[in-house]
Design an enzyme around this catalytic site. Structure first.
Site, PDB file in Angstrom:
ATOM      1  N   HIS A  34     -51.265  21.297   4.386  1.00  9.28           N
ATOM      2  CA  HIS A  34     -51.175  19.851   4.575  1.00  9.28           C
ATOM      3  C   HIS A  34     -52.457  19.332   5.224  1.00  9.28           C
ATOM      4  O   HIS A  34     -53.005  18.304   4.803  1.00  9.28           O
ATOM      5  CB  HIS A  34     -49.980  19.508   5.477  1.00  9.28           C
ATOM      6  CG  HIS A  34     -48.653  19.567   4.789  1.00  9.28           C
ATOM      7  ND1 HIS A  34     -48.097  20.733   4.359  1.00  9.28           N
ATOM      8  CD2 HIS A  34     -47.770  18.576   4.471  1.00  9.28           C
ATOM      9  CE1 HIS A  34     -46.917  20.478   3.800  1.00  9.28           C
ATOM     10  NE2 HIS A  34     -46.697  19.168   3.862  1.00  9.28           N
ATOM     11  N   HIS A  38       1.763   3.010  -3.384  1.00 11.42           N
ATOM     12  CA  HIS A  38       0.764   3.765  -4.138  1.00 11.42           C
ATOM     13  C   HIS A  38       1.099   5.251  -4.207  1.00 11.42           C
ATOM     14  O   HIS A  38       0.908   5.903  -5.243  1.00 11.42           O
ATOM     15  CB  HIS A  38      -0.616   3.623  -3.489  1.00 11.42           C
ATOM     16  CG  HIS A  38      -1.358   2.391  -3.901  1.00 11.42           C
ATOM     17  ND1 HIS A  38      -1.755   2.158  -5.196  1.00 11.42           N
ATOM     18  CD2 HIS A  38      -1.787   1.329  -3.182  1.00 11.42           C
ATOM     19  CE1 HIS A  38      -2.392   1.001  -5.258  1.00 11.42           C
ATOM     20  NE2 HIS A  38      -2.422   0.475  -4.049  1.00 11.42           N
ATOM     21  N   ASP A  42      -7.440  -5.817  -3.946  1.00 14.57           N
ATOM     22  CA  ASP A  42      -7.106  -4.745  -4.890  1.00 14.57           C
ATOM     23  C   ASP A  42      -7.305  -5.195  -6.332  1.00 14.57           C
ATOM     24  O   ASP A  42      -7.653  -4.376  -7.193  1.00 14.57           O
ATOM     25  CB  ASP A  42      -5.645  -4.320  -4.710  1.00 14.57           C
ATOM     26  CG  ASP A  42      -5.474  -3.291  -3.613  1.00 14.57           C
ATOM     27  OD1 ASP A  42      -6.489  -2.816  -3.074  1.00 14.57           O
ATOM     28  OD2 ASP A  42      -4.319  -2.955  -3.294  1.00 14.57           O
ATOM     29  N   GLN A  65       0.822  -1.206   0.000  1.00 10.26           N
ATOM     30  CA  GLN A  65       0.000   0.000   0.000  1.00 10.26           C
ATOM     31  C   GLN A  65       0.861   1.263   0.000  1.00 10.26           C
ATOM     32  O   GLN A  65       0.490   2.280  -0.592  1.00 10.26           O
ATOM     33  CB  GLN A  65      -0.939   0.003   1.210  1.00 10.26           C
ATOM     34  CG  GLN A  65      -1.957  -1.125   1.189  1.00 10.26           C
ATOM     35  CD  GLN A  65      -2.722  -1.192  -0.125  1.00 10.26           C
ATOM     36  OE1 GLN A  65      -3.334  -0.231  -0.556  1.00 10.26           O
ATOM     37  NE2 GLN A  65      -2.664  -2.348  -0.774  1.00 10.26           N
ATOM     38  N   GLU A  93      -9.046   2.481   5.660  1.00  8.65           N
ATOM     39  CA  GLU A  93      -9.544   1.905   4.403  1.00  8.65           C
ATOM     40  C   GLU A  93      -9.416   0.375   4.369  1.00  8.65           C
ATOM     41  O   GLU A  93     -10.380  -0.338   4.115  1.00  8.65           O
ATOM     42  CB  GLU A  93      -8.749   2.522   3.247  1.00  8.65           C
ATOM     43  CG  GLU A  93      -9.126   2.014   1.871  1.00  8.65           C
ATOM     44  CD  GLU A  93      -8.219   2.578   0.797  1.00  8.65           C
ATOM     45  OE1 GLU A  93      -8.604   2.501  -0.388  1.00  8.65           O
ATOM     46  OE2 GLU A  93      -7.116   3.091   1.119  1.00  8.65           O
ATOM     47  N   HIS A  94      -8.215  -0.142   4.578  1.00 11.95           N
ATOM     48  CA  HIS A  94      -7.966  -1.592   4.590  1.00 11.95           C
ATOM     49  C   HIS A  94      -7.510  -2.016   5.988  1.00 11.95           C
ATOM     50  O   HIS A  94      -6.558  -1.448   6.516  1.00 11.95           O
ATOM     51  CB  HIS A  94      -6.869  -1.990   3.599  1.00 11.95           C
ATOM     52  CG  HIS A  94      -7.056  -1.458   2.212  1.00 11.95           C
ATOM     53  ND1 HIS A  94      -6.412  -0.324   1.746  1.00 11.95           N
ATOM     54  CD2 HIS A  94      -7.812  -1.908   1.188  1.00 11.95           C
ATOM     55  CE1 HIS A  94      -6.752  -0.112   0.489  1.00 11.95           C
ATOM     56  NE2 HIS A  94      -7.611  -1.048   0.122  1.00 11.95           N
TER      57      HIS A  94
END
Length: 427
Positions: free
Chosen positions: A401, A243, A342, A240, A308-309
């Site tokens: 109403h 990235h 992924d 990761q 995230e992960h």
């Protein structure tokens, strides 16, 4: 959803790009492609000839790999779609309520290019709308050095179900899909990750168009006890970290020995990693190794960070399944590497970051299907509903109403309207 922090320069640049595309359409996009990508094109859309040429440059082995991933992602998306049910029910005499499922009509998928062709993002953002039955799926992806998208991205997008592919990247691509141009039909929802400019464009255009989420740099958090394998953890953290220099590789462990071993392993593996320059920056600037007193504390930290992960490298990983609540996606056991998700395991890799997992889930077929309700009331139902609706409307001081409800009872007419005289039925 959490809004990733952006600089004033990024925000202002994106504002200018969106306004230029809104005003000058395709010409503005083509101009930005010349300026930012150093590519000159006569049109933004990939022609049939270009698509055919790109697909012809994909080897049979590459096609087999893509098709295999595509099949798994489609299978999981189909199961997700089946988990949402249409239904109709009777709730009291003469009242029918229901839910129906309607796919969004037009979806735009942004597939990042940059230094690496993100084939996986083409599959992850095209499969859900295709499985859901979206009428038109538009893909936008930046050009490579030859002026065209990577052939594998083109093949994957077309096989997944894309109707059109446009050679345009960045904020200008997002703006074109949101506002529409002569070439690009405006979409109803935008899907897919991107850099800071793409994310900021999605933020600014939200409302003009729907978006999936605002994704920041990649994140991984590994929970580990003293049974964990430091070599595997280090490999997953670096996967990761490569990235982006802003990626966040995190380890929370109950074992000092494992924490120290992972730090050593990361250093060793960086020596043999082709993407070491990026990964090392992310590790040194954003990496954390935290020691928890016990696994309960480790889980509390994980839930608070909402990463995230989240990988669980413990003796009994499934025991934490119910305790872990805030994550983009969860990996149980040391065999369950993030890389599998992924690429091809079947779940979607477009996931919430920057703590938005506290309230948001990742991209799925659910994101492109509207769960619409409907109702039908008979004469008998009106008799049951009207007194309650009329009296509640008067409490809220909404006279229109109250009258709209009151007049529907067969015994009531507006000239004789007096809500206070409406008697509530006995339950």
């Amino acid at each position: 959803m959490e809004t990733p922090t952006v600089s004033a320069d990024v925000r202002e640049t994106v504002e200018d790009i969106i306004e230029a595309v809104r005003s000058d359409g395709d010409n503005a996009v083509l101009d930005y492609t010349r300026r930012f990508d150093d590519i000159s094109r006569d049109q933004n859309q990939l022609t049939k000839e270009e698509r055919s040429d790109a697909i012809g440059r994909v080897s049979e082995e590459e096609k087999r790999i893509i098709d295999h991933s595509l099949d798994r992602i489609q299978t999981f998306a189909e199961a997700q779609l089946e988990s949402i049910n249409e239904f109709e029910m009777s709730l009291g005499d003469g009242v029918v309520l229901g839910q129906k499922l309607v796919p969004i009509e037009r979806v735009g998928s942004y597939v990042p290019g940059g230094e690496y062709p993100l084939l996986s993002s083409a599959l992850m953002t095209v499969v859900p709308p295709a499985v859901a039955g979206v009428e038109r799926i538009v893909v936008s992806t930046p050009p490579q050095e030859d002026g065209l998208p990577h052939p594998a991205v083109v093949y994957g997008a077309m096989e997944a179900g894309a109707d059109e592919i446009f050679v345009m990247g960045g904020a200008q691509a997002v703006a074109a899909m949101a506002h529409g141009t002569d070439e690009v039909t405006a979409v109803d929802k935008l899907l897919g990750p991107g850099n800071a400019f793409v994310t900021e464009a999605k933020r600014q255009l939200f409302g003009t168009v729907g978006i999936d989420l605002l994704a920041g740099p990649s994140e991984i958090l590994v929970l580990a006890d003293d049974t964990a394998d430091a070599e595997l953890i280090a490999a997953d953290l670096l996967a990761q970290a490569e990235h982006d220099t802003s990626a966040r590789p995190l380890l929370v462990t109950t074992s000092t020995a494992i924490g120290e071993a992972v730090i050593g392993e990361v250093e060793d593996q960086l020596g043999n990693l082709e993407t070491a320059e990026i990964a090392r920056d992310a590790w040194e600037q954003m990496g954390i190794v935290a020691l928890a007193e016990n696994m309960d504390e480790a889980v509390t930290i994980a839930n608070e960070l909402a990463v995230e992960h989240v990988e669980v490298h413990t003796e009994a990983p499934r025991e934490l399944l119910d305790d872990l609540r805030n994550f983009g996606t969860l990996f149980l056991g040391e065999n369950t590497a993030n890389v599998f998700s992924d690429k091809l395991i079947g779940t979607n890799h477009t996931l919430p970051t920057q703590r938005s997992a506290r309230h948001t889930n990742g991209l799925s077929v659910h994101a492109v299907v509207k769960k619409q309700t409907y109702q039908e009331v008979s004469d008998e139902g009106v008799s049951d509903l009207e007194p309650w609706a009329t009296r509640q409307s008067t409490i809220e001081r909404l006279d229109g109403h109250a009258k709209s409800s009151f007049v529907r009872s067969q015994s009531n007419t507006l000239p004789s309207y007096e809500a206070s005289e409406t008697e509530l039925p006995n339950e």
